[in-house]
Motif scaffolding. Structure first.
Motif: not given
Length: 371
Positions: A239, A243-244
Motif C-alpha cells: 500500500m 494506506g487507503t
C-alpha cells in the motif's frame, strides 16, 4: 561474515577486490537492529542473482555524461546502486562547496538500489568513528572538516510494487527518500523513509520469520488487505504511504511520483511501469537516483544551533503515553545501533542464517560464523 569472506563472495559473482572493498565502505551503520536484518534477507535472491545473471556488473565504475557548475548526469553503467550513490554524492558535495547547492542524477543503476537512499546520513553530516554493517566492519567516511557540507537529500526509484491510489495494480516502487541535517554534538536529523506504507524489506523479513504483518501493509492478488506476508514474493502489492484513499494514501502515491520525476524522468532512465519486474532478470534494472547537496555556510549562520533547537523542542514535548517518549527521525536507528555495539554482534533469525548459509554454499565461500 568477515571482510575477507565478503570480498570472496563478490569475486565469485563478478566483483573485483577494489569494488568489493568500496561497497563494504559504503554500507552505513544506521539502523543496525532493523535495516541490517532487512537488507541481509535480500542478499541471496536479488543482489547475488543480479550478478549471476550479468544484469548488474560489479566491475564497472560510474561515468559523467554531462555536467555544469551545479549539476551532473551520471551513467551508472549497470553497477551497484550503492557504488553509484557514493560517486554521485561526492560529486554533488564538491559542486555545492562552490555554488551553494548541487543536484546530481544517475541512470543505469543496478538492482541494489536501496542503499543509495542512505547517503545523506553518512556522507553529509559527520565522520563516523566506528560501526557495523550488514556483513562486515564499517569503514568510516573521510571527515569533511569545518567546511563540510551538512545538508543532503537522496531519492531513488525502485521495482514496481506499490499500489497506485484507486488503481488495481502497482504504480511505483517503494521509492525511498532520505534527508539529513546535522545538529550540535553529532545529534542529527536523519530521515530515511519509503513512500509506501512500509518498506518491502520489512514484509520480506516477516515472511522469512513466519510472522504475520499488520493489516493495511499489503494487498493480495484479489484486491483484499492481508496480514499474510508471503504474498510479497508473488503478486501482492504494498500500500502507498497513508494506506487507503480515506487515510490519505494519495499523498504516498504523490510522493512516489515525485521521486520518479527527480530520478527516472530527469535522468532518462526507466521509470514506474517501464522498470522491469524484480523477479525477471532478462535485462538490466536501469534504476536511477537523485542526490542534492546544500552548503549552509552560504546561507544564514547558525544552522546547527537552530537544528538542535528544533530537535530538542520536538523531543521535549509531553508524550501521549509516558512509556513512549517523543522521537525525531534517526532516534530509533541510533538506539538500535547502540544495542548492537553493546552486544558486540547482530542478532539474526535462524531462517535468515540458514538462507545465508545456503547462499555461501552456492558461491563456495565461508558462511557467517555464529558468536
Amino acid at each position: 561474515m568477515t571482510v575477507d569472506t565478503y570480498n570472496r563472495d563478490k569475486l565469485e559473482t563478478g566483483h573485483v577486490q577494489q569494488e568489493a572493498s568500496e561497497k563494504k565502505q559504503f554500507t552505513p551503520p544506521e539502523g543496525l537492529g532493523t535495516k541490517v536484518s532487512v537488507r541481509l534477507s535480500v542478499l541471496p535472491y536479488l543482489y547475488v542473482t543480479e550478478l549471476r545473471h550479468g544484469v548488474t556488473d560489479g566491475r564497472v565504475t560510474p561515468s559523467i555524461v554531462c555536467e555544469s557548475a551545479s549539476s551532473a548526469l551520471v551513467d551508472g553503467n549497470n553497477g551497484f546502486g550503492s557504488v553509484v550513490g557514493n560517486f554521485c554524492m561526492d560529486l554533488a558535495i564538491e559542486k555545492a562547496r562552490k555554488t551553494g547547492i548541487a543536484c546530481v542524477c544517475a541512470k543505469a543503476c543496478g538492482g541494489s538500489q536501496a542503499k543509495g537512499s542512505k547517503y545523506p546520513t553518512r556522507k553529509m553530516n559527520y565522520p563516523r568513528k566506528s560501526g557495523f554493517s550488514t556483513e562486515l566492519q564499517y569503514s568510516p567516511a573521510p571527515a569533511l572538516n569545518s567546511e563540510r557540507l551538512s545538508q543532503g537529500f537522496s531519492f531513488t526509484n525502485a521495482f514496481p510494487g506499490v499500489l497506485g491510489t484507486r488503481a488495481k495494480q502497482a504504480a511505483f516502487g517503494t521509492n525511498p527518500i532520505a534527508v539529513a541535517a546535522p545538529g550540535k554534538n553529532d545529534d542529527n536529523f536523519e530521515l530515511d523513509m519509503a513512500t509506501s506504507v512500509v518498506a518491502s524489506g520489512k514484509v520480506e523479513l516477516a515472511h522469512l520469520k513466519n510472522e504475520s504483518i499488520p493489516l493495511g501493509w499489503l494487498m493480495d492478488e484479489n484486491g483484499k488487505l492481508t496480514s499474510d506476508p508471503s504474498g510479497i514474493t508473488g503478486d501482492a502489492i504494498l500500500m502507498p504511504l497513508g494506506g487507503t484513499e480515506e487515510h490519505s494514501g494519495y499523498k504516498g502515491t504523490g510522493l512516489g511520483m515525485m521521486v520518479e520525476v527527480l530520478c527516472g524522468i530527469l535522468s532518462g532512465a526507466d521509470y514506474a511501469h517501464k522498470i522491469r519486474d524484480w523477479k525477471i532478470f532478462d535485462r538490466p534494472a536501469n534504476l536511477s537516483h537523485c542526490f542534492i547537496a546544500i552548503n549552509p555556510a552560504l546561507y544564514a549562520p547558525g544552522f546547527e544551533d537552530r537544528m538542535s533547537d528544533l530537535i530538542d523542542s520536538c523531543r521535549s514535548m509531553e508524550p501521549a503515553d509516558p512509556s513512549k517518549p517523543v522521537l525525531v527521525p534517526g532516534d530509533p536507528e541510533r538506539s538500535h545501533s547502540k544495542a548492537v555495539r553493546d552486544e558486540g554482534a547482530i542478532t539474526y533469525h535462524p531462517n535468515q542464517a540458514k538462507q545465508c548459509w545456503q547462499t555461501a554454499k552456492l558461491l563456495n565461500v565461508a558462511p557467517m560464523t555464529p558468536v
